[in-house]
Each structure stands twice: as structure tokens, then as C-alpha cells.
Scaffold this motif. Structure first.
Motif, PDB file in Angstrom:
ATOM      1  N   GLU A  26       0.944  -1.586   0.100  1.00 54.54           N
ATOM      2  CA  GLU A  26       0.424  -0.342   0.217  1.00 54.54           C
ATOM      3  C   GLU A  26       1.087   0.932  -0.041  1.00 54.54           C
ATOM      4  O   GLU A  26       1.753   1.232   0.500  1.00 54.54           O
ATOM      5  N   ARG A  27       0.218   2.373  -0.420  1.00 54.10           N
ATOM      6  CA  ARG A  27       1.251   3.359  -0.739  1.00 54.10           C
ATOM      7  C   ARG A  27       1.012   3.814   0.618  1.00 54.10           C
ATOM      8  O   ARG A  27      -0.019   4.902   1.244  1.00 54.10           O
ATOM      9  N   VAL A  28       2.312   4.974   0.757  1.00 55.16           N
ATOM     10  CA  VAL A  28       1.842   5.386   2.117  1.00 55.16           C
ATOM     11  C   VAL A  28       1.461   7.115   2.027  1.00 55.16           C
ATOM     12  O   VAL A  28       2.306   7.933   1.161  1.00 55.16           O
ATOM     13  N   ASP A  29       0.365   7.344   2.547  1.00 54.60           N
ATOM     14  CA  ASP A  29      -0.095   9.038   2.491  1.00 54.60           C
ATOM     15  C   ASP A  29      -0.130   9.742   3.743  1.00 54.60           C
ATOM     16  O   ASP A  29      -1.028   9.378   4.458  1.00 54.60           O
ATOM     17  N   THR A  30       1.241   9.888   4.486  1.00 56.15           N
ATOM     18  CA  THR A  30       0.991  10.307   5.470  1.00 56.15           C
ATOM     19  C   THR A  30       0.235  11.552   5.799  1.00 56.15           C
ATOM     20  O   THR A  30       0.257  12.781   4.972  1.00 56.15           O
ATOM     21  N   PRO A  31       0.025  11.898   6.991  1.00 54.93           N
ATOM     22  CA  PRO A  31      -1.506  12.742   7.479  1.00 54.93           C
ATOM     23  C   PRO A  31       0.150  14.058   7.785  1.00 54.93           C
ATOM     24  O   PRO A  31       1.001  14.284   7.809  1.00 54.93           O
ATOM     25  N   GLN A  32      -0.930  15.094   7.382  1.00 54.50           N
ATOM     26  CA  GLN A  32       0.078  16.309   8.090  1.00 54.50           C
ATOM     27  C   GLN A  32      -0.352  16.424   9.658  1.00 54.50           C
ATOM     28  O   GLN A  32      -1.377  16.927   9.950  1.00 54.50           O
ATOM     29  N   TYR A  33       0.805  17.100  10.009  1.00 53.33           N
ATOM     30  CA  TYR A  33       0.597  16.566  11.212  1.00 53.33           C
ATOM     31  C   TYR A  33       1.599  18.240  11.834  1.00 53.33           C
ATOM     32  O   TYR A  33       2.624  18.654  11.102  1.00 53.33           O
ATOM     33  N   ALA A  34       1.587  18.896  12.303  1.00 55.45           N
ATOM     34  CA  ALA A  34       2.297  20.083  12.999  1.00 55.45           C
ATOM     35  C   ALA A  34       2.329  20.558  14.292  1.00 55.45           C
ATOM     36  O   ALA A  34       1.994  19.184  15.157  1.00 55.45           O
ATOM     37  N   VAL A  35       2.954  21.170  14.360  1.00 49.79           N
ATOM     38  CA  VAL A  35       3.395  22.130  15.938  1.00 49.79           C
ATOM     39  C   VAL A  35       4.057  23.335  16.362  1.00 49.79           C
ATOM     40  O   VAL A  35       3.889  23.875  15.367  1.00 49.79           O
ATOM     41  N   CYS A  36       2.875  23.576  17.598  1.00 48.03           N
ATOM     42  CA  CYS A  36       2.707  25.219  17.516  1.00 48.03           C
ATOM     43  C   CYS A  36       2.744  25.413  19.216  1.00 48.03           C
ATOM     44  O   CYS A  36       3.485  24.300  19.701  1.00 48.03           O
ATOM     45  N   ALA A  54      -2.928  18.418  11.565  1.00 48.40           N
ATOM     46  CA  ALA A  54      -3.188  19.832  10.403  1.00 48.40           C
ATOM     47  C   ALA A  54      -4.409  20.006   9.712  1.00 48.40           C
ATOM     48  O   ALA A  54      -3.772  18.465   9.329  1.00 48.40           O
ATOM     49  N   PRO A  55      -5.357  20.651   9.428  1.00 46.84           N
ATOM     50  CA  PRO A  55      -6.116  20.910   8.241  1.00 46.84           C
ATOM     51  C   PRO A  55      -5.538  20.662   7.657  1.00 46.84           C
ATOM     52  O   PRO A  55      -4.460  21.117   7.045  1.00 46.84           O
ATOM     53  N   GLU A  56      -6.073  19.418   6.267  1.00 44.93           N
ATOM     54  CA  GLU A  56      -5.330  19.523   4.955  1.00 44.93           C
ATOM     55  C   GLU A  56      -4.847  21.083   4.245  1.00 44.93           C
ATOM     56  O   GLU A  56      -4.527  21.039   3.384  1.00 44.93           O
ATOM     57  N   ASP A  57      -5.627  22.083   4.248  1.00 42.11           N
ATOM     58  CA  ASP A  57      -5.791  23.254   3.678  1.00 42.11           C
ATOM     59  C   ASP A  57      -4.600  24.100   4.855  1.00 42.11           C
ATOM     60  O   ASP A  57      -4.305  25.292   3.734  1.00 42.11           O
TER      61      ASP A  57
END
Length: 283
Positions: free
Chosen positions: A180-190, A272-275
Motif C-alpha cells: 500500500e502507498r504511504v499517504d502521511t497525514p499532515q502533522y504540525a507543531v506550535c 493539521a487540516p489539509e488546507d
């Protein structure tokens, strides 16, 4: 001079459109499931074309059908070698194998340019169709990849914060039998809490300089996880500010970036949201 009639035109047009459709599907369609399922669908379609070639008495139609099959197989081959990054040596070896198979098959043609009878071709199509449905059912039923972000409880900032520091690991597990192809979720830090002690000093009337934090996951483009396996990706971050050398900060998982500038400073990691850009946050 070649006699081109309406039948030739329609046969050629059908072959060209079919070839373009297969090549476009193979190279441009984001299928969303395993490459094995994509291959199964293409093989099922080509099996249908093969049935047409074996049942037809039109030599021209048979020729165009073979052209669709050979061209589509080559497109599928190059897509797979690119997807799994097999390298030049294996790519050349694969092409030589395909060429050898074509030479062998040439000697199996009968007077009608057929390999098998129409009935045998239909039986083969039925078998391929059943296998394709089975592959798709297993692929869909077993679900896709699962992602687990494992973070440390705190991090120590090295140097001035420009050097990356590992803050955790992203574990990607594949519960299916297919790659399966890896489609990493968007993670963020603040940076949450009161970071005033770590802001770079400025001279009035210049505005205060924020403390910046960004997160990076060391994944690779078009990476795949094999069936029933897992991969781990290092998660690092950078903090840009003042007086950060050797300082340690707690790390918390949150639903979003906390809207607070009071209390002890800490780092909040969230999906993080995709946009929204996951790489740059300031406070």
C-alpha cells in the motif's frame, strides 16, 4: 498502397482510444488502493481485449488488439518499476524477459493469428475476472494503512534551535496482504503557553519577533509498505528563538493549536487540516 477503409479506421481508432485509456489509468489515476488491485483491473481489461482477438476472423482487428495488449503491458511494467524503484538493472532484465516472451509467443500463432480458441479465451477471462473481484474485495475489506504518531514527553533544544531534534516516530502499519502507498497525514507543531522569555529582542518601534516551530516527517515520495509489514519515519522539529540552548520543553498531543499564551511553555503537536501548512507556526 494500403487500402484503408471505414472498418480499418474504426479498428485503429478503437485500439488507440483503448491504449490511451489504459496508459492514462496506469500513469495518472490516483487509485487509492494497492498497486496489486490496479494491476488486476488492467489485466482484466486486457483479458477482455484478448477474447476479442481470439474470437475474431478479422486479421486487422486481431493485429490492433495485440497492439493494445503489448503497449498496455509495457506501460504497466514501467509504472511498476517506477513505483517500487527497482533500479535500471532490474528494469533492463524485465524488458529482456518481456522481449523473450514475445518471441516465444510468435511461434505459437496458428494460421488465423490466434493463440487459443474463442472458448478457451472466454474461460481465461472468467478466471481473471473472478481473481480480480477477489483481489479488490480483499483490498477493500482489509482497509488501508494505519498511522500512529508516537511522541516523546519532552525535548531538549540543541544549539540555537536551528538544528533538528527528534520529537517522535511515525509508525505506519499495513494490515493487508498487498503493498500500500504511504499517504502521511499532515502533522504540525506550535508553541503554546508563555514563550516571552524566548523571543528575540527587538528595538522599538520594531514588533516583537515570534518564536517559530516547524515539524518535519522524514517520509519519502511514493513510498510503499509491503503486506503485513510496517515502516517507521523519524519526526523532527526546529524551534527558532532566543535563549533556547539546552532548554527542555514538554510535548503534548492536542486536537489543534492551543490558543493560549499563559502558563509554562510547551510544544503542541496535532494533525493539521489539509488546507493548512503543517510546517510553520509562531507565537
Amino acid at each position: 498502397m494500403v487500402d484503408i477503409d471505414s472498418e480499418t479506421l474504426f479498428n485503429a481508432a478503437a485500439a488507440i482510444v483503448a491504449t490511451i485509456a489504459v496508459v492514462f489509468f496506469v500513469t495518472n489515476v490516483d487509485f487509492g488502493y494497492s498497486p496489486v488491485s490496479k494491476v488486476a483491473l488492467v489485466v482484466a481489461f486486457l483479458a477482455g481485449v484478448f477474447v476479442i482477438t481470439q474470437r475474431s476472423d478479422d486479421h486487422q482487428l486481431t493485429l490492433f488488439g495485440y497492439g493494445v495488449i503489448v503497449t498496455s503491458v509495457l506501460a504497466l511494467f514501467f509504472d511498476l518499476t517506477s513505483t517500487f524503484s527497482v533500479g535500471n538493472t532490474l528494469t533492463v532484465a524485465g524488458l529482456l524477459v518481456i522481449a523473450s516472451v514475445l518471441f516465444v509467443l510468435r511461434g505459437r500463432l496458428d494460421e488465423e493469428n490466434h493463440f487459443v480458441t474463442g472458448r478457451q479465451a472466454r474461460t481465461a477471462l472468467a478466471v481473471v475476472a473472478v481473481l480480480t473481484v477477489a483481489v479488490l474485495a480483499v483490498d477493500v475489506a482489509t482497509g488501508g494503512l494505519t498511522y500512529e504518531l508516537q511522541t516523546q514527553s519532552q525535548v531538549e533544544v540543541p544549539g540555537d534551535g536551528h538544528e533538528p531534534v527528534q520529537v517522535g516516530t511515525l509508525v505506519v502499519e499495513n494490515p493487508t496482504p498487498f503493498p500500500e502507498r504511504v499517504d502521511t497525514p499532515q502533522y504540525a507543531v506550535c508553541t503554546a503557553g508563555n514563550w516571552s522569555a524566548y523571543r528575540r529582542p527587538t528595538e522599538p518601534p520594531e514588533p516583537k519577533r515570534d518564536v517559530h516551530a516547524n515539524l518535519y516527517i522524514d517520509d519519502r515520495y511514493n513510498d510503499h509498505v509491503m503486506g503485513f509489514n510496517e515502516k517507521q519515519y523519524t519526526v523532527t522539529l526546529r524551534i527558532e528563538g532566543a535563549n533556547l540552548t539546552g532548554e527542555s520543553f514538554p510535548v503534548e498531543r492536542t486536537a489543534s493549536c492551543p490558543d493560549t499564551e499563559t502558563g509554562s511553555p510547551y510544544l503542541a503537536i496535532f494533525e493539521a487540516p489539509e488546507d493548512q501548512s503543517p510546517y510553520y507556526y509562531a507565537v
